[in-house]
Design a protein around this motif. Sequence first.
Motif, mmCIF file in Angstrom:
data_model
loop_
_atom_site.group_PDB
_atom_site.id
_atom_site.type_symbol
_atom_site.label_atom_id
_atom_site.label_comp_id
_atom_site.label_asym_id
_atom_site.label_seq_id
_atom_site.Cartn_x
_atom_site.Cartn_y
_atom_site.Cartn_z
ATOM 1 N N ALA A 134 0.835 -1.207 0.000
ATOM 2 C CA ALA A 134 0.000 0.000 0.000
ATOM 3 C C ALA A 134 0.871 1.259 0.000
ATOM 4 N N ALA A 135 1.905 1.282 0.835
ATOM 5 C CA ALA A 135 2.803 2.439 0.884
ATOM 6 C C ALA A 135 3.573 2.589 -0.428
ATOM 7 N N HIS A 136 4.012 1.467 -0.983
ATOM 8 C CA HIS A 136 4.746 1.474 -2.247
ATOM 9 C C HIS A 136 3.872 2.033 -3.369
ATOM 10 N N ALA A 137 2.612 1.640 -3.407
ATOM 11 C CA ALA A 137 1.706 2.120 -4.453
ATOM 12 C C ALA A 137 1.533 3.638 -4.381
ATOM 13 N N LEU A 138 1.492 4.189 -3.167
ATOM 14 C CA LEU A 138 1.368 5.643 -3.033
ATOM 15 C C LEU A 138 2.620 6.371 -3.518
ATOM 16 N N ALA A 139 3.768 5.715 -3.417
ATOM 17 C CA ALA A 139 5.040 6.344 -3.800
ATOM 18 C C ALA A 139 5.485 6.005 -5.215
ATOM 19 N N ALA A 140 4.742 5.154 -5.894
ATOM 20 C CA ALA A 140 5.140 4.717 -7.236
ATOM 21 C C ALA A 140 5.135 5.884 -8.217
ATOM 22 N N PRO A 141 5.996 5.815 -9.216
ATOM 23 C CA PRO A 141 5.991 6.866 -10.235
ATOM 24 C C PRO A 141 4.616 6.963 -10.896
ATOM 25 N N ARG A 142 4.217 8.171 -11.150
ATOM 26 C CA ARG A 142 2.926 8.374 -11.817
ATOM 27 C C ARG A 142 3.089 8.114 -13.296
ATOM 28 N N PRO A 143 2.065 7.525 -13.919
ATOM 29 C CA PRO A 143 2.158 7.285 -15.361
ATOM 30 C C PRO A 143 2.244 8.606 -16.117
ATOM 31 N N ARG A 144 3.040 8.584 -17.137
ATOM 32 C CA ARG A 144 3.171 9.792 -17.969
ATOM 33 C C ARG A 144 1.962 9.908 -18.874
ATOM 34 N N THR A 145 1.495 11.120 -19.015
ATOM 35 C CA THR A 145 0.389 11.375 -19.930
ATOM 36 C C THR A 145 0.926 12.174 -21.105
ATOM 37 N N ARG A 146 0.388 11.901 -22.249
ATOM 38 C CA ARG A 146 0.815 12.624 -23.460
ATOM 39 C C ARG A 146 0.129 13.965 -23.500
ATOM 40 N N ARG A 147 0.923 14.946 -23.751
ATOM 41 C CA ARG A 147 0.356 16.279 -23.945
ATOM 42 C C ARG A 147 -0.008 16.453 -25.405
ATOM 43 N N THR A 148 -1.141 17.068 -25.613
ATOM 44 C CA THR A 148 -1.559 17.375 -26.991
ATOM 45 C C THR A 148 -1.404 18.869 -27.217
ATOM 46 N N ARG A 149 -1.085 19.200 -28.401
ATOM 47 C CA ARG A 149 -0.915 20.631 -28.731
ATOM 48 C C ARG A 149 -2.077 21.124 -29.512
#
Length: 112
Positions: free
Chosen positions: A97-112
């Motif tokens: 549970a603690a690891h999941a809170l600290a996991a890297p957030r997925p990158r989202t693609r930015r649109t222009r």
Amino acid sequence: MPVTAARAKALALSLEGASEHPHLDRTALRTPRKTFATLARDGADINLMFDPDLRDFFCEQEPLAFSPVPGGWGRMGATRCDLEAVDEATLVSALKAAHALAAPRPRTRRTR
């Protein structure tokens, strides 16, 4: 059955991307993004970086094993786990549970 400090560290380091680093008088267990737990040098306890809801859940479910860290860190969710009072299955659940809170957030693609 209590969990040894060595076993607690091994369980934490088995989580994806976890590594250990010195942290004051403790060992920090981190994801690439941030610390999710700190293990006491004497092996008596491990602090888990929860949010307040997870802190409350674990403290209510296992009050002999879990308690808020005193002060501001505890108010933010940091939770002490007594390794003499926790069983391995419960510790694994808490570490995940603690690891999941600290996991890297997925990158989202930015649109222009």
